[in-house]
Structures are given as C-alpha cells and as structure tokens.
Design a protein around this motif. Structure first.
Motif, short mmCIF file in Angstrom:
data_model
loop_
_atom_site.label_atom_id
_atom_site.label_comp_id
_atom_site.label_asym_id
_atom_site.label_seq_id
_atom_site.Cartn_x
_atom_site.Cartn_y
_atom_site.Cartn_z
N LYS A 34 0.87 -1.17 0.19
CA LYS A 34 -0.01 -0.05 -0.03
C LYS A 34 0.80 1.13 0.06
O LYS A 34 0.65 2.20 -0.71
N TYR A 44 -3.42 5.64 -7.89
CA TYR A 44 -3.98 5.23 -6.64
C TYR A 44 -4.38 6.14 -5.41
O TYR A 44 -5.31 5.94 -4.99
N LYS A 45 -3.40 7.17 -5.63
CA LYS A 45 -3.47 8.03 -4.48
C LYS A 45 -4.66 9.00 -4.58
O LYS A 45 -5.25 9.48 -3.63
N ARG A 52 -9.69 2.35 -3.53
CA ARG A 52 -8.12 1.89 -3.21
C ARG A 52 -8.44 0.18 -2.84
O ARG A 52 -7.52 -0.44 -3.42
N GLU A 56 -6.54 -2.66 -5.12
CA GLU A 56 -5.65 -3.61 -4.53
C GLU A 56 -5.89 -5.15 -4.71
O GLU A 56 -5.21 -5.83 -5.24
#
Length: 255
Positions: A34, A44-45, A52, A56
C-alpha cells in the motif's frame, strides 16, 4: 431416468463449483505494498478508500493470473506492484476485466533491441516495451528501467507499461488497429477514427503536444493518447477536450 438424474447432479456440481470460483477472494494485499502504491502511483493516491481496496484486489487478481519473470536481476516487490498497477489502471472502469490474451510479463533490466538483447555492448537498444507475437504470443516484454521511469513523473504524459497494456486491450478484438471494440461502443467507431486522423495530422504538422510516436499509425496513436489521458488528464481535458471525452467514455472513467 438414471441418466437424467446423473446429468442433473453433474449440472448442480458444476454450478456449485462455478459459484465457489466466482466468490473466491484474491490473496490478501501485503500491507507494505500500500505504501509503495502511495509513493509511486498517483492514480491510486487519487482514489477513495473504497476504490483503493478495489484497486488492491484487482492487483492481486492480476498477479494470480499473470506470471512476472525477471531476466538478469532479482525481482522486487516494487517491480510486481508497478507492472500490476499498469495493467489495472486502464481497465479500472471494467470490474470484471481479465487479460485473456496475456499469460506472462518478462522484465529486462534495460531497453532492448529487436533480437531481445539488452547488454551495453549490444546495438540499437531502443525498445522499452512490446507485446509479443509468434513464439512470444501472450507474453509482454518490458524494460524495468522504462517501467520505473513511467511512474517517476506523474505528469509527463508518458508511461511505457500502460502503453503496452493499452495495446493488449486493443488486441482483445483480434486486431491491434487503434479501434478497441472491447471497450468502445460501435457507434463511437467512425467519430473515433475521424478524431484519430485529425489528431495525427496535427502531430505530423508539429501542431500537437501529443508525443510524435502517436503519429506512427492508429494503434500507436491510441496507446500514446491513452498514456497522456492517464498520466495528465487535466492537461488533456484542457488541450484536447474532444479526445479527452472520447477516451473518458471508452475507459469508463470520470477522471
């Protein structure tokens, strides 16, 4: 009657097995990964906490389905994360997506030539990534150097790994021709082709900030424009609003 009962039992077993496979959860996401995503992957941020988690999960599904192999160096977690992130980013708007035309990714330490040579003494090492054909069908070859560079600058409109995965998306309909029928509605095809040729003409006349390699052909334009879209969507929206809207609709994203 016996045969009918046996057949029904077989169907029931198949349905039960299918449900088990469908509901099987991917392996748990390593906690350290992560932080790697936060540090290296801007896409992703910018996601919500729920998105998120979905991202993942998609990474783990990809890594369970596609084998990543390193040549002449030891594969690290960051390599795995960046390859998988490159695969997930362009299809994040498609929850059930699987790269059925890919079984393995081969990472070379540096750029390579047409003979797949990457040593410093080898000439013409200008290839950063490619989708394999022939004996390398269902394989992708990536330069590790290019992979990492693609995520080192979040706004440079360039990302080799995303470029190659977009080629795979394009190839899903059987032809790498810049018209990705798997993600693009048929009614968009003609407007998309007209837009491609208008933008390619601008590239050839040096009147576009889209990377010149996008002027090579339709397939390369689609891949280069997609890099731009995912790397710097705000700039594309401002400079190429029509192209931005078309890619936004195709990739099912609200970026």
């Amino acid at each position: 009657m016996v045969y009918t009962f046996s057949f029904l039992c077989l169907i029931a077993v198949i349905i039960f097995a299918f449900r088990l496979l469908k509901t099987k959860k991917p392996d748990s996401f390593p906690e350290g990964w992560k932080q790697l995503l936060v540090e290296h992957v801007t896409f992703y941020k910018d996601l919500t906490p729920k998105q998120r988690r979905d991202f993942e999960n998609r990474i783990m599904i990809f890594l369970n389905e596609v084998h990543i192999e390193a040549v002449a160096f030891d594969l690290e977690d960051l390599d795995r994360v960046l390859v998988a992130a490159s695969a997930v980013i362009p299809v994040f708007g498609f929850p059930e997506w699987h790269y059925t035309n890919l079984s393995g990714v081969i990472l070379y330490p540096d750029n390579f030539n047409a003979d797949y040579e990457f040593g410093h003494k080898n000439e013409h090492r200008n290839i950063m990534g490619m989708v394999g054909t022939g004996r390398l069908e269902k394989q992708m070859i990536l330069s590790r150097k290019a992979l990492h560079h693609g995520f080192s600058n979040a706004t440079d409109k360039s990302n080799t790994a995303i470029h190659e995965f977009v080629h795979l998306i394009d190839k899903m309909d059987g032809a790498t021709d810049g018209v990705p029928e798997y993600i693009m509605k048929h009614s968009y095809s003609i407007p998309w082709l007209n837009l491609i040729h208008k933008e390619m003409e601008a590239i050839h006349k040096n009147k576009s900030d889209i990377r010149s390699y996008g002027g090579t052909n339709q397939a390369e334009f689609f891949a280069v424009a997609s890099e731009y879209f995912f790397e710097n969507p705000k700039l594309m929206q401002r400079k190429h609003p029509e192209l931005y809207r078309m890619l936004q609709m195709s990739f099912h994203t609200k970026k």
